[in-house]
Design an enzyme around this catalytic site. Structure first.
Site, PDB file in Angstrom:
ATOM      1  N   ASP A 198     115.765  44.177 -87.235  1.00 35.61           N
ATOM      2  CA  ASP A 198     114.431  44.136 -87.852  1.00 35.61           C
ATOM      3  C   ASP A 198     114.215  45.256 -88.864  1.00 35.61           C
ATOM      4  O   ASP A 198     113.104  45.759 -89.021  1.00 35.61           O
ATOM      5  CB  ASP A 198     113.324  44.214 -86.766  1.00 35.61           C
ATOM      6  CG  ASP A 198     113.559  43.229 -85.652  1.00 35.61           C
ATOM      7  OD1 ASP A 198     113.880  42.074 -85.966  1.00 35.61           O
ATOM      8  OD2 ASP A 198     113.466  43.610 -84.473  1.00 35.61           O
TER       9      ASP A 198
ATOM     10  N   LYS B 255     116.176  43.713 -93.581  1.00 36.67           N
ATOM     11  CA  LYS B 255     117.396  43.409 -94.339  1.00 36.67           C
ATOM     12  C   LYS B 255     117.211  42.207 -95.260  1.00 36.67           C
ATOM     13  O   LYS B 255     117.789  42.155 -96.330  1.00 36.67           O
ATOM     14  CB  LYS B 255     118.560  43.112 -93.375  1.00 36.67           C
ATOM     15  CG  LYS B 255     118.955  44.285 -92.495  1.00 36.67           C
ATOM     16  CD  LYS B 255     120.078  43.911 -91.556  1.00 36.67           C
ATOM     17  CE  LYS B 255     119.698  42.949 -90.481  1.00 36.67           C
ATOM     18  NZ  LYS B 255     118.761  43.436 -89.457  1.00 36.67           N
TER      19      LYS B 255
ATOM     20  N   GLY C  47     115.870  36.982 -87.160  1.00 36.76           N
ATOM     21  CA  GLY C  47     114.684  36.545 -87.881  1.00 36.76           C
ATOM     22  C   GLY C  47     114.608  37.337 -89.163  1.00 36.76           C
ATOM     23  O   GLY C  47     114.417  38.539 -89.121  1.00 36.76           O
ATOM     24  N   HIS C  48     114.827  36.676 -90.288  1.00 31.88           N
ATOM     25  CA  HIS C  48     114.814  37.384 -91.570  1.00 31.88           C
ATOM     26  C   HIS C  48     113.635  36.887 -92.404  1.00 31.88           C
ATOM     27  O   HIS C  48     113.487  35.690 -92.607  1.00 31.88           O
ATOM     28  CB  HIS C  48     116.128  37.154 -92.322  1.00 31.88           C
ATOM     29  CG  HIS C  48     117.296  37.830 -91.660  1.00 31.88           C
ATOM     30  ND1 HIS C  48     118.594  37.627 -92.027  1.00 31.88           N
ATOM     31  CD2 HIS C  48     117.330  38.725 -90.647  1.00 31.88           C
ATOM     32  CE1 HIS C  48     119.383  38.364 -91.262  1.00 31.88           C
ATOM     33  NE2 HIS C  48     118.640  39.036 -90.413  1.00 31.88           N
TER      34      HIS C  48
ATOM     35  N   GLN D  48     120.794  41.231 -86.871  1.00 30.43           N
ATOM     36  CA  GLN D  48     120.525  42.274 -85.872  1.00 30.43           C
ATOM     37  C   GLN D  48     120.874  43.655 -86.471  1.00 30.43           C
ATOM     38  O   GLN D  48     120.925  43.791 -87.678  1.00 30.43           O
ATOM     39  CB  GLN D  48     121.307  42.041 -84.577  1.00 30.43           C
ATOM     40  CG  GLN D  48     120.807  40.870 -83.741  1.00 30.43           C
ATOM     41  CD  GLN D  48     121.408  39.539 -84.160  1.00 30.43           C
ATOM     42  OE1 GLN D  48     122.589  39.449 -84.406  1.00 30.43           O
ATOM     43  NE2 GLN D  48     120.587  38.531 -84.237  1.00 30.43           N
TER      44      GLN D  48
HETATM   45  P1  IMP Z   1     120.194  38.048 -77.532  1.00 31.59           P
HETATM   46  O1  IMP Z   1     120.819  38.320 -78.856  1.00 31.59           O
HETATM   47  O2  IMP Z   1     119.181  36.933 -77.578  1.00 31.59           O
HETATM   48  O3  IMP Z   1     121.194  37.854 -76.444  1.00 31.59           O
HETATM   49  O4  IMP Z   1     119.352  39.348 -77.106  1.00 31.59           O
HETATM   50  C1  IMP Z   1     119.979  40.588 -76.795  1.00 31.59           C
HETATM   51  C2  IMP Z   1     119.154  41.761 -77.280  1.00 31.59           C
HETATM   52  O5  IMP Z   1     119.205  41.802 -78.692  1.00 31.59           O
HETATM   53  C3  IMP Z   1     117.675  41.689 -76.916  1.00 31.59           C
HETATM   54  O6  IMP Z   1     117.198  43.002 -76.693  1.00 31.59           O
HETATM   55  C4  IMP Z   1     117.024  41.130 -78.165  1.00 31.59           C
HETATM   56  O7  IMP Z   1     115.675  41.497 -78.277  1.00 31.59           O
HETATM   57  C5  IMP Z   1     117.893  41.780 -79.232  1.00 31.59           C
HETATM   58  N1  IMP Z   1     117.932  41.009 -80.484  1.00 31.59           N
HETATM   59  C6  IMP Z   1     118.625  39.890 -80.727  1.00 31.59           C
HETATM   60  N2  IMP Z   1     118.448  39.499 -81.989  1.00 31.59           N
HETATM   61  C7  IMP Z   1     117.632  40.392 -82.567  1.00 31.59           C
HETATM   62  C8  IMP Z   1     117.114  40.544 -83.891  1.00 31.59           C
HETATM   63  O8  IMP Z   1     117.382  39.766 -84.807  1.00 31.59           O
HETATM   64  N3  IMP Z   1     116.302  41.613 -84.095  1.00 31.59           N
HETATM   65  C9  IMP Z   1     116.033  42.517 -83.105  1.00 31.59           C
HETATM   66  N4  IMP Z   1     116.512  42.423 -81.883  1.00 31.59           N
HETATM   67  C10 IMP Z   1     117.316  41.376 -81.599  1.00 31.59           C
END
Ligand code: IMP
Length: 442
Positions: free
Chosen positions: A13, A16, A40-41, A227
Site C-alpha cells: 500500500d 505504487k 489493490g492498486h 504488496q
Molecule cells: P495474503 O496475501 O492474503 O495471504 O495475506 C497475507 C498478509 O499480507 C496479510 O497481512 C495481508 O493483509 C497482507 N497483504 C496481502 N496483500 C496485501 C497488499 O496488497 N497490501 C497490503 N497488505 C497485503
C-alpha cells in the site's frame, strides 16, 4: 534500455500504482510478476479513479502491452470482473493484456482453505490474510500434485484433473472442518471454469516468450511489484507475510527475465508506515497519532476495506528492504498526510534486549520485542498538495525527506504530495537533498 522496476519497501500500500502509471509513459510493456487478487492498486487520473487488483496498472495507457507472468496467481472470476468494469469505461483489456499459461489458478477450494486455516489460528498468531485463497494456491504450486495452471484450463484432461483434486480436497477439508459441509461440486466447477477459460482464451499466452523476445529487442519494460518487501515470503516478517517474493528479489523469478538485466529499481515508501493484518510492526502508533495518520491518509484497505495500522517511518526496515531489492532510487509518497503535525518521529535504530541494534532482525519473536529509538523532526504545518518542485515545499518538509534519504541510503527521486498524477515532484537532476538544502538554505 534495461528493465525498470517499481517495488514497495514496506508492508504494501505504498502508492505504487500511481508511480507505475507515471512511469508507463514511453514503455512498451508493463509486467505484474507476483501476488494475485490480494493486491489493490489505485490509479487516479484527473477525476477518474481506477482500482485494480489483478490487472497491471499500465492498462490505462493505450499502446502498452501488459503481461501477467508465471509468478502471479489468477482468480478467473475476479480478473473477468475487472476486465468487464474496464470495458464499461472504454478500455478493451483483451487487446492490451496477456496472461501466462504458467500462472497458477486460485480455485474455489483455495478460498475455502484460506478461510478455514484463518479460523483455526487465533489471537496474535493469526496472519489476517485477505482471504483470497492466495496462500493455499501458492502452497499447491509448491506441492505440485494438486495445482492447476492457466494453461490447464483448456486441456482435454481438465475435467478429470478437477475431479481427482476435488476428491482429495474434500477429504482434507472435511477432516479439518468438523461438522461443516464442504460444498465443492466438481462438475459445476468444471463447467464454470471452462466458461471462464473461454472468455480469457485470447489473452492466455506464453509470456516467457513474449518477454524474452522483448528483452532481445531492447524494449522498454516496467515491472510492477505487488504488496511490499516486508511481506516477502523468504525475507519479510515471516510468518506474517504473503506467499510470494514481494521484495526486489522476486522480479526475476516471477517474470522470467535474467536477474542481471534488471538495473533500475525504484523503491516506493510512504512518509510514515502502515500495515494491514497481523504481525509485528515496531513503530505502530495505536493512539491519536496513528488515528490522525489514518484519517489524513484515508488508510483503509483497497482490497478488504480494513482500517490499516499506522505508525512512524521505520528507517531501519526501509534501509534493509532497499538494500535487499537492489534499489537504485526512492519514491517518497503521501508526504501531504503529515502536513498538520507539529513534530514527526522517525525510527533510526532499535533496542533489543537492552542493546541498540541498527539491523532488521529475522525472527518474529525478536521483531515483536523491538523498542524503536526515535529522532524527532519539526513538522511544516503547511499544505503541500500544490507543490510541483522542491522549491514549492517548506524547508522542514525537505529536511524531513533529506533525513529519510540519508537513513535509507538511496537518493529520493520522486516525492508524491497527493493522489493525482500531477501531484508529483520529480527530482530530475538526482542531486541529493543534502546538496539541495546546502545550496538553498546554507
Ligand atoms: P495474503 O496475501 O492474503 O495471504 O495475506 C497475507 C498478509 O499480507 C496479510 O497481512 C495481508 O493483509 C497482507 N497483504 C496481502 N496483500 C496485501 C497488499 O496488497 N497490501 C497490503 N497488505 C497485503
Amino acid at each position: 534500455m534495461p528493465g525498470q522496476c517499481v517495488i514497495g519497501l514496506q508492508w504494501g500500500d505504498e502508492a505504487k500504482g500511481k508511480l507505475v502509471d507515471l512511469l508507463t509513459e514511453g514503455k512498451d510493456l508493463v509486467v505484474r510478476y507476483q501476488g494475485g487478487a490480494n493486491a489493490g492498486h489505485t490509479v487516479v487520473i484527473g477525476d477518474d479513479v481506477y482500482k485494480l487488483h489483478h490487472i497491471p496498472s499500465g492498462i490505462i495507457n493505450a499502446g502498452v502491452l501488459n503481461l501477467i507472468t508465471p509468478g502471479v496467481v489468477i482468480n478467473p472470476p475476479t480478473i473477468l470482473k475487472e476486465i468487464n468494469s474496464l470495458a464499461e469505461r472504454g478500455i478493451d483489456v483483451s487487446t492490451r493484456m496477456k496472461i501466462s499459461q504458467r500462472a497458477h489458478v486460485v480455485m474455489p477450494w483455495h478460498v475455502l482453505e484460506d478461510k478455514m486455516w484463518n479460523e483455526l489460528v487465533s489471537g496474535e498468531d493469526n496472519i489476517g490474510t485477505t482471504l483470497r485463497g492466495i496462500g493455499p494456491c501458492y502452497a499447491d504450486k509448491i506441492g505440485r500434485s494438486f495445482a492447476i495452471r492457466m494453461g490447464d484450463l483448456i486441456q482435454p484432461d481438465f475435467a478429470d484433473r478437477v475431479r481427482k483434486i476435488v476428491a482429495v480436497k474434500k477429504k482434507v477439508l472435511s477432516a479439518t472442518s468438523g461438522d461443516q459441509v464442504v460444498e465443492l461440486d466438481p462438475d459445476a466447477i468444471v463447467a464454470e471454469y471452462t466458461e471462464y477459460a473461454a472468455q480469457l482464451a485470447s489473452m492466455i499466452a506464453d509470456t516467457n516468450r513474449i518477454l524474452l523476445d522483448a528483452v532481445d529487442e531492447d524494449r522498454n519494460i516496467l515491472f510492477e511489484g505487488a504488496q511490499g518487501s516486508l511481506l516477502d515470503i523468504d525475507h519479510g516478517t515471516f510468518p506474517f507475510v504473503t506467499s510470494s517474493n514481494s521484495s526486489g528479489v522476486g522480479i526475476s523469478a516471477g517474470s522470467g527475465v535474467p536477474g542481471n538485466w534488471i538495473q533500475e529499481v525504484i523503491g516506493v515508501t510512504k512518509s510514515y508506515a502502515t500495515r494491514v493484518g497481523g504481525g509485528p510492526f515496531p513503530t505502530e502508533q495505536d493512539n491519536d497519532h496513528g488515528q490522525h495518520i489514518r484519517d489524513m491518509g484515508n488508510e483503509y484497505g483497497t482490497t478488504t476495506g480494513r482500517p490499516r495500522r499506522c505508525g512512524w517511518f521505520d528507517a531501519v526496515a526501509a534501509r534493509y528492504t532497499a538494500r535487499l531489492g537492489g534499489v537504485t532510487s526512492v519514491a517518497l509518497t503521501m508526504l501531504d498526510v503529515l502536513s498538520e503535525l507539529e513534530t514527526i518521529a522517525v525510527c533510526v535504530a532499535y533496542e533489543l534486549n537492552g542493546e541498540r541494534i541498527d539491523h532488521f532482525p529475522a525472527h518474529v519473536n525478536e521483531l515483536r520485542n523491538l523498542v524503536p529509538i526515535y529522532e524527532t523532526m519539526p513538522g511544516w504545518q503547511t499544505d503541500v498538495t500544490g507543490a510541483r518542485s522542491l522549491d514549492d515545499l517548506p524547508a522542514n518538509a525537505v529536511r524531513y525527506a533529506r533525513k529519510l534519504e540519508s537513513l535509507i541510503g538511496r537518493k529520493i527521486e520522486y516525492i508524491s504530495v497527493g493522489p493525482d498524477r500531477a501531484q508529483t515532484i520529480h527530482i530530475q537532476k538526482r542531486e541529493s537533498l543534502e546538496e539541495y538544502l546546502k545550496g538553498k538554505y546554507v
